[in-house]
Design an enzyme around this catalytic site. Sequence first.
Site, mmCIF file in Angstrom:
data_model
loop_
_atom_site.group_PDB
_atom_site.id
_atom_site.type_symbol
_atom_site.label_atom_id
_atom_site.label_comp_id
_atom_site.label_asym_id
_atom_site.label_seq_id
_atom_site.Cartn_x
_atom_site.Cartn_y
_atom_site.Cartn_z
ATOM 1 N N LYS A 17 17.685 30.912 19.057
ATOM 2 C CA LYS A 17 18.548 32.004 18.573
ATOM 3 C C LYS A 17 18.232 32.372 17.122
ATOM 4 O O LYS A 17 18.106 33.543 16.788
ATOM 5 C CB LYS A 17 20.041 31.614 18.666
ATOM 6 C CG LYS A 17 20.555 31.405 20.079
ATOM 7 C CD LYS A 17 22.065 31.266 20.120
ATOM 8 C CE LYS A 17 22.629 30.085 19.336
ATOM 9 N NZ LYS A 17 22.189 28.764 19.821
ATOM 10 N N ARG A 92 31.626 31.128 20.485
ATOM 11 C CA ARG A 92 31.265 29.893 21.192
ATOM 12 C C ARG A 92 32.384 29.432 22.107
ATOM 13 O O ARG A 92 32.223 28.430 22.794
ATOM 14 C CB ARG A 92 30.971 28.797 20.179
ATOM 15 C CG ARG A 92 29.468 28.614 19.888
ATOM 16 C CD ARG A 92 29.383 27.571 18.845
ATOM 17 N NE ARG A 92 28.220 26.787 18.734
ATOM 18 C CZ ARG A 92 27.265 26.981 17.836
ATOM 19 N NH1 ARG A 92 27.285 28.040 17.066
ATOM 20 N NH2 ARG A 92 26.288 26.129 17.713
ATOM 21 N N ARG A 129 12.742 19.203 15.353
ATOM 22 C CA ARG A 129 12.903 20.373 14.494
ATOM 23 C C ARG A 129 13.075 19.922 13.043
ATOM 24 O O ARG A 129 13.774 18.948 12.763
ATOM 25 C CB ARG A 129 14.164 21.088 14.987
ATOM 26 C CG ARG A 129 14.559 22.294 14.235
ATOM 27 C CD ARG A 129 15.449 23.165 15.084
ATOM 28 N NE ARG A 129 16.866 22.870 14.912
ATOM 29 C CZ ARG A 129 17.836 23.669 15.344
ATOM 30 N NH1 ARG A 129 17.555 24.781 15.996
ATOM 31 N NH2 ARG A 129 19.093 23.339 15.159
ATOM 32 N N ARG A 162 18.085 18.371 10.197
ATOM 33 C CA ARG A 162 19.531 18.606 10.117
ATOM 34 C C ARG A 162 20.258 17.366 10.611
ATOM 35 O O ARG A 162 19.820 16.745 11.581
ATOM 36 C CB ARG A 162 19.909 19.810 11.002
ATOM 37 C CG ARG A 162 19.799 21.132 10.274
ATOM 38 C CD ARG A 162 19.997 22.317 11.191
ATOM 39 N NE ARG A 162 21.150 22.223 12.077
ATOM 40 C CZ ARG A 162 21.547 23.219 12.870
ATOM 41 N NH1 ARG A 162 20.904 24.374 12.881
ATOM 42 N NH2 ARG A 162 22.596 23.067 13.664
ATOM 43 N N ARG A 173 26.153 18.063 21.341
ATOM 44 C CA ARG A 173 26.175 19.525 21.179
ATOM 45 C C ARG A 173 25.852 20.220 22.495
ATOM 46 O O ARG A 173 26.423 21.264 22.809
ATOM 47 C CB ARG A 173 25.171 19.946 20.093
ATOM 48 C CG ARG A 173 25.656 19.590 18.690
ATOM 49 C CD ARG A 173 24.537 19.660 17.674
ATOM 50 N NE ARG A 173 24.052 21.000 17.445
ATOM 51 C CZ ARG A 173 22.830 21.277 16.984
ATOM 52 N NH1 ARG A 173 21.981 20.309 16.719
ATOM 53 N NH2 ARG A 173 22.476 22.515 16.772
#
Length: 220
Positions: A17, A92, A129, A162, A173
């Site tokens: 996204k 969300r 990531r 992160r 998540r």
Amino acid sequence: MTVVLVLILLGPPGAGKGTQAARLCAARSLAHISTGDLFRENLKQDTALGKRAKGFMDAGQLVPDELVLEMLFDRVAKPDCRQGYLLDGFPRTIPQAEALEKRLGGHAKVVVLSLRVPEPVLLERLTARRTCKACNHVHHLRFAPPKVAGKCDKCGGELVQRTDDTLEVVSKRLEVYRNQTQPLEGFYAGRKLLAEVDGNRPEEEVFRDLSRRSIGGEAA
Ligand code: AMP
């Protein structure tokens, strides 16, 4: 009253996204509103909102709707959103979507694009990531490694993982996404606003597909 374009990018964490949102916004002169980035900015600045959001974010849970809504509605009232904006990571939950719908009334053309990516691919993408501390640009240790280890290709800033990209928090998540966010597909499909896009393809192909559908009128 002018009708603004509101693009909503739906999809699980790791679907791409953020990357696609930045490209779409640049191509279409839209303001890029990422609620995750807004929260991270509040954390960095150590604001009261950041302090309230931190525990939820660290645990991979959603920040309560009332905090998100206040922050989001303040943001979209700014002048750079007058020509239209793209929402990345919002809504969300169904109550967030209902609150947005109420606020927009009939004054917006809403297009919802849902990026679909299989869960094993998401896990692989998220845990490898690395995000730039300075400009938020995202690298992937295997598929898009930085030219200089630990440094962002775009701005030279420090690349970090992160705190919510660890395997444990990522699993949480994804579960939260399935339970609380995925129902939004039905919400928007029922309003004939939803278009689904296969996000498990090269970035350029996904971008072309999203661009085409973001013009609207192709919701399926
Ligand atoms: P993201 O960068 O979009 O993955 O968001 C990071 C974290 O910020 C999420 O795991 C949530 O804790 C919080 N967050 C971001 N957007 C929302 C939202 N619309 N509703 C609730 N929590 C959010």
